[in-house]
Write an enzyme that holds these catalytic residues in place. Structure first.
Site, PDB file in Angstrom:
ATOM      1  N   LYS A   1      61.706 123.140  57.924  1.00 16.16           N
ATOM      2  CA  LYS A   1      62.809 123.981  57.426  1.00 16.16           C
ATOM      3  C   LYS A   1      62.514 124.469  56.017  1.00 16.16           C
ATOM      4  O   LYS A   1      62.910 125.565  55.642  1.00 16.16           O
ATOM      5  CB  LYS A   1      64.112 123.174  57.381  1.00 16.16           C
ATOM      6  CG  LYS A   1      64.729 122.925  58.727  1.00 16.16           C
ATOM      7  CD  LYS A   1      66.148 122.417  58.571  1.00 16.16           C
ATOM      8  CE  LYS A   1      66.284 121.169  57.757  1.00 16.16           C
ATOM      9  NZ  LYS A   1      65.869 119.903  58.319  1.00 16.16           N
ATOM     10  N   GLY A   2      61.811 123.625  55.270  1.00 12.84           N
ATOM     11  CA  GLY A   2      61.468 124.009  53.894  1.00 12.84           C
ATOM     12  C   GLY A   2      60.582 125.241  53.874  1.00 12.84           C
ATOM     13  O   GLY A   2      60.822 126.197  53.122  1.00 12.84           O
TER      14      GLY A   2
ATOM     15  N   ASP B   1      60.523 119.910  48.969  1.00  9.37           N
ATOM     16  CA  ASP B   1      60.718 121.284  49.442  1.00  9.37           C
ATOM     17  C   ASP B   1      60.862 122.277  48.290  1.00  9.37           C
ATOM     18  O   ASP B   1      60.536 123.447  48.438  1.00  9.37           O
ATOM     19  CB  ASP B   1      61.941 121.365  50.363  1.00  9.37           C
ATOM     20  CG  ASP B   1      61.578 120.912  51.774  1.00  9.37           C
ATOM     21  OD1 ASP B   1      60.501 121.304  52.260  1.00  9.37           O
ATOM     22  OD2 ASP B   1      62.356 120.160  52.380  1.00  9.37           O
TER      23      ASP B   1
ATOM     24  N   THR C   1      67.210 122.658  72.378  1.00  4.80           N
ATOM     25  CA  THR C   1      67.724 123.735  71.517  1.00  4.80           C
ATOM     26  C   THR C   1      69.167 124.055  71.891  1.00  4.80           C
ATOM     27  O   THR C   1      70.042 124.147  71.019  1.00  4.80           O
ATOM     28  CB  THR C   1      66.840 125.000  71.662  1.00  4.80           C
ATOM     29  OG1 THR C   1      65.539 124.678  71.200  1.00  4.80           O
ATOM     30  CG2 THR C   1      67.391 126.170  70.878  1.00  4.80           C
ATOM     31  N   GLN C   2      69.410 124.164  73.185  1.00  5.93           N
ATOM     32  CA  GLN C   2      70.782 124.449  73.640  1.00  5.93           C
ATOM     33  C   GLN C   2      71.747 123.373  73.128  1.00  5.93           C
ATOM     34  O   GLN C   2      72.832 123.673  72.652  1.00  5.93           O
ATOM     35  CB  GLN C   2      70.845 124.448  75.162  1.00  5.93           C
ATOM     36  CG  GLN C   2      70.087 125.579  75.818  1.00  5.93           C
ATOM     37  CD  GLN C   2      70.171 125.450  77.343  1.00  5.93           C
ATOM     38  OE1 GLN C   2      71.202 125.100  77.878  1.00  5.93           O
ATOM     39  NE2 GLN C   2      69.074 125.716  78.019  1.00  5.93           N
TER      40      GLN C   2
ATOM     41  N   VAL D   1      50.655 127.316  62.998  1.00  4.81           N
ATOM     42  CA  VAL D   1      49.631 128.175  62.409  1.00  4.81           C
ATOM     43  C   VAL D   1      48.694 127.352  61.520  1.00  4.81           C
ATOM     44  O   VAL D   1      49.030 126.233  61.140  1.00  4.81           O
ATOM     45  CB  VAL D   1      50.247 129.332  61.577  1.00  4.81           C
ATOM     46  CG1 VAL D   1      50.655 130.486  62.460  1.00  4.81           C
ATOM     47  CG2 VAL D   1      51.411 128.855  60.733  1.00  4.81           C
TER      48      VAL D   1
ATOM     49  N   CYS E   1      47.434 112.626  35.631  1.00  3.88           N
ATOM     50  CA  CYS E   1      48.378 111.624  35.115  1.00  3.88           C
ATOM     51  C   CYS E   1      47.722 110.237  35.079  1.00  3.88           C
ATOM     52  O   CYS E   1      46.928 109.973  34.185  1.00  3.88           O
ATOM     53  CB  CYS E   1      49.672 111.649  35.912  1.00  3.88           C
ATOM     54  SG  CYS E   1      51.048 111.003  34.962  1.00  3.88           S
ATOM     55  N   LEU E   2      47.979 109.382  36.041  1.00  6.56           N
ATOM     56  CA  LEU E   2      47.268 108.097  36.061  1.00  6.56           C
ATOM     57  C   LEU E   2      45.756 108.353  36.030  1.00  6.56           C
ATOM     58  O   LEU E   2      44.997 107.571  35.456  1.00  6.56           O
ATOM     59  CB  LEU E   2      47.651 107.306  37.320  1.00  6.56           C
ATOM     60  CG  LEU E   2      46.935 105.974  37.506  1.00  6.56           C
ATOM     61  CD1 LEU E   2      47.345 104.982  36.427  1.00  6.56           C
ATOM     62  CD2 LEU E   2      47.221 105.384  38.880  1.00  6.56           C
TER      63      LEU E   2
ATOM     64  N   GLN F   1      44.666 108.384  32.576  1.00  3.85           N
ATOM     65  CA  GLN F   1      44.700 107.037  31.981  1.00  3.85           C
ATOM     66  C   GLN F   1      43.495 106.219  32.454  1.00  3.85           C
ATOM     67  O   GLN F   1      42.869 105.497  31.669  1.00  3.85           O
ATOM     68  CB  GLN F   1      46.033 106.364  32.358  1.00  3.85           C
ATOM     69  CG  GLN F   1      47.238 107.161  31.836  1.00  3.85           C
ATOM     70  CD  GLN F   1      48.584 106.652  32.338  1.00  3.85           C
ATOM     71  OE1 GLN F   1      48.645 105.726  33.140  1.00  3.85           O
ATOM     72  NE2 GLN F   1      49.664 107.254  31.867  1.00  3.85           N
TER      73      GLN F   1
ATOM     74  N   HIS G   1      51.181 116.947  35.227  1.00  7.61           N
ATOM     75  CA  HIS G   1      50.880 117.216  36.637  1.00  7.61           C
ATOM     76  C   HIS G   1      50.642 118.717  36.856  1.00  7.61           C
ATOM     77  O   HIS G   1      51.598 119.441  37.185  1.00  7.61           O
ATOM     78  CB  HIS G   1      52.046 116.758  37.518  1.00  7.61           C
ATOM     79  CG  HIS G   1      52.213 115.275  37.561  1.00  7.61           C
ATOM     80  ND1 HIS G   1      51.641 114.506  38.541  1.00  7.61           N
ATOM     81  CD2 HIS G   1      52.863 114.423  36.741  1.00  7.61           C
ATOM     82  CE1 HIS G   1      51.949 113.231  38.326  1.00  7.61           C
ATOM     83  NE2 HIS G   1      52.683 113.165  37.240  1.00  7.61           N
TER      84      HIS G   1
ATOM     85  N   GLU H   1      49.387 120.187  39.282  1.00  8.86           N
ATOM     86  CA  GLU H   1      49.633 120.589  40.679  1.00  8.86           C
ATOM     87  C   GLU H   1      51.025 121.168  40.890  1.00  8.86           C
ATOM     88  O   GLU H   1      51.242 121.935  41.833  1.00  8.86           O
ATOM     89  CB  GLU H   1      49.388 119.396  41.624  1.00  8.86           C
ATOM     90  CG  GLU H   1      50.384 118.246  41.565  1.00  8.86           C
ATOM     91  CD  GLU H   1      50.101 117.206  40.486  1.00  8.86           C
ATOM     92  OE1 GLU H   1      49.345 117.525  39.539  1.00  8.86           O
ATOM     93  OE2 GLU H   1      50.648 116.089  40.576  1.00  8.86           O
TER      94      GLU H   1
HETATM   95  N1  GLN Z   1      51.933 104.948  36.051  1.00  6.57           N
HETATM   96  C1  GLN Z   1      51.571 105.874  35.030  1.00  6.57           C
HETATM   97  C2  GLN Z   1      52.667 106.041  33.988  1.00  6.57           C
HETATM   98  O1  GLN Z   1      53.810 105.782  34.254  1.00  6.57           O
HETATM   99  C3  GLN Z   1      51.135 107.215  35.612  1.00  6.57           C
HETATM  100  C4  GLN Z   1      52.244 107.929  36.312  1.00  6.57           C
HETATM  101  C5  GLN Z   1      51.747 109.075  37.179  1.00  6.57           C
HETATM  102  O2  GLN Z   1      50.573 109.118  37.565  1.00  6.57           O
HETATM  103  N2  GLN Z   1      52.636 109.974  37.513  1.00  6.57           N
HETATM  104  O3  GLN Z   1      52.409 106.477  32.904  1.00  6.57           O
END
Ligand code: GLN
Length: 540
Positions: free
Chosen positions: A21-22, A75, A196-197, A246, A386-387, A390, A512, A514
């Site tokens: 649906k998203g 979503d 569906t019905q 698809v 992120c992680l 680190q 992030h 992404e």
């Molecule tokens: N656990 C790590 C922190 O809290 C990284 C978090 C993550 O990757 N979103 O800083």
């Protein structure tokens, strides 16, 4: 000329969950936008959590973070990627938020002695949230997707609200799209319409009927089947849409366009707008299907059995792949299995890029550190998210700077040197919900770095979701040994991006990236990472 009334398009689902649906909502949004209309999309989630921030990604998939720091349903990622509009917390309303708001008003005495009930108090609160999508900007159309499946107890208040909205705004201003499944029965070689019905009957019980039925199916839907659905569900056959599986989700708007979905919705609602301009998406899908290169990227993480936990990462690779004319093959690596050099060589020896995924908690981190070391030493392109940043810092501290017990205080509370640590502000935090460093923060990028080459901008803004940070006490030592801090938060003086010298492409971000990658606008870090992976595979 005064603007027409805003139109409301509700996207519901029947038969089973997980029908897309998203993507359907995002695709309808894309088609309306491509007619020059202003559109936004919201998600109404029937669960009682206030937001998905505290939910296990195993159960619920990725938490999608917006600029304003709200933690929302995945979503919303599709909506942003498809219609290229930055959303806010208003774009996601959960039952938990609705009840929280109503109970708060009740405690304040705002209801002046009334008995608080689902109808009208809860439904009014939902309605308010739907209508407020139009503030401050007024849209031509607001699309609202209702999570769950018609017939669920939890989604009833939302469906009842839609019935009331249709009464208030008039049928000419409200459109209902219903997504269902036509299962294929092998023995009789038939697509079955009965589920569906039944789901349409369920809708009718609560006073709603669909204007458009989008049928998911693995096969082409014969005319006779469409006619049957039309007859039993009271929609013209033109309004029974085939939503066949698809190759890429970005094909969905094109498939809908072939069946005139945009025109049907616009015509029924009296929405103006020019002809659709979908050429950009057509060429995107064409490039996606006809790549000239192929690269394999290893994704190292903990929840590797559940791709939905990393939805935006996977989509960012689709966008970045297209911009490099490369097919990006994903190789999932459970970091807990990277226990030795031999294991690293076996699992990572052939890949063209290594990405360490975001994550929480100590499990699997030693394997991630081994993956980062492998990427650094073997000069395999690396992207840390992120992680993943680190981890790269811990690895560099241990194996290049000679801080053998370097760690993150998230992994070892008392022992070891915390090159990754909590900021003072985070140390006092006890509650889990919405307490991380969340949302958009500015970041300065020095010229002459790989990061600058990717962004071509000195000031960027990216989205965060984490508690821990690079410990500034170790910055000098890391820098002296060759780590480049290629992104610094100007207000908090925190490291946001690192990269390495003498390496083809080793970049990691505390935020992030992404979450900000879009169709036809791949995120610069993903784009350049894939570019480096293509160069890596060509040099083999
Ligand atoms: N656990 C790590 C922190 O809290 C990284 C978090 C993550 O990757 N979103 O800083």
């Amino acid at each position: 000329m005064p603007k027409k009334e805003t139109k409301f398009i509700f996207v519901l689902g029947g038969v089973i969950s997980g029908l897309g649906k998203g993507i359907t909502s995002a695709s309808i949004g894309y088609l309306l936008k491509s007619r020059g209309l202003s559109v936004t999309i919201m998600k109404l989630d029937p669960y009682l959590n206030v937001d998905p921030g505290t939910m296990n990604p195993y159960q619920h998939g990725e938490v999608f973070v917006l600029d304003d720091g709200s933690e929302t349903d995945l979503d919303l990622g599709h909506y942003e990627r498809f219609i290229d509009v930055d959303m806010s917390k208003n774009n996601n309303a959960t039952t938990g938020q609705v009840y929280e708001a109503v109970l708060e008003k009740e405690r304040k005495g705002d209801y002046l002695g009334q008995t608080i009930q689902v109808i009208p108090h809860i439904t009014d609160e939902i309605k308010k949230r739907v209508y407020e999508m139009n503030k401050p900007k007024r849209f031509d159309a607001v699309i609202a997707e209702v999570g769950g499946t018609v017939g669920d107890i939890e989604s009833l208040p939302f469906l009842e609200t839609i019935r009331q909205i249709r009464l208030e705004k008039g049928r000419e201003n409200v459109f209902i799209a219903h997504v269902t499944l036509l299962p294929y029965v092998e023995a009789s070689e038939e697509l079955k319409t009965k589920p569906t019905q039944h789901s349409v009957m369920k809708l009718r019980e609560i006073g709603l009927e669909p204007d458009l039925i989008l049928c998911r199916s693995s096969d082409k839907i014969p005319k006779s089947v469409k006619e049957k659905i039309s007859l039993f569900c009271s929609v013209p056959t033109t309004h029974v849409v085939e939503a066949r599986d698809v190759k890429s989700i970005y094909e969905v708007p094109l498939v809908f366009h072939q069946q005139r979905v945009g025109e049907l919705v616009a015509a029924q609602l009296g929405l103006d707008g020019a002809n659709h301009d979908i050429t950009k998406l057509e060429s995107f899908v064409d490039r996606f299907k006809n790549p000239t290169h192929e690269v394999t990227i290893a994704l190292c993480g903990k929840y590797t059995e559940l791709p939905d936990a990393y939805k935006s990462v996977l989509e960012a690779f689709v966008h970045a792949g297209v911009e490099n004319d490369a097919r990006v093959k994903i190789q999932w690596i459970n970091s807990e299995e990277l226990t030795s050099e031999k294991a690293c060589e076996e699992q990572l020896g052939k890949v063209d890029g290594i990405l360490v995924l975001p994550g929480f908690g100590p499990r699997g981190t030693e394997g991630k550190i081994a993956a980062a070391r492998f990427a650094r030493e073997k000069k395999v392109p690396y992207l840390g998210l992120c992680l993943g940043l680190q981890i790269a810092v811990i690895e560099f501290a241990r194996n290049v700077c000679g801080i053998a017990d370097a760690t993150s205080s998230e992994f070892k509370k008392r022992s070891g040197k915390p090159v990754i640590d909590l900021m003072d502000g985070q140390k006092k935090v006890k509650r889990k919900g919405a307490t991380m460093r969340l949302g958009a923060y500015d970041c300065d990028v020095p010229t002459g770095t790989k990061t600058y080459r990717a962004y071509r901008k000195k000031r960027i803004s990216e989205r965060h979701r984490h508690r821990y940070e690079v410990n500034n006490r170790f910055r000098n030592r890391l820098a002296k040994n060759g780590m480049i801090f290629s992104g610094i938060n100007p207000d908090l003086n925190l490291v946001e991006i690192i990269e390495l010298k003498d390496h083809p492409w080793f970049v990691a971000s505390q935020f992030h990236p992404e979450l900000k990658s879009r169709v036809n606008r791949a995120h610069p870090l993903f784009r350049d990472f894939v570019k480096a992976a293509v160069a890596h595979t060509n040099s083999k």
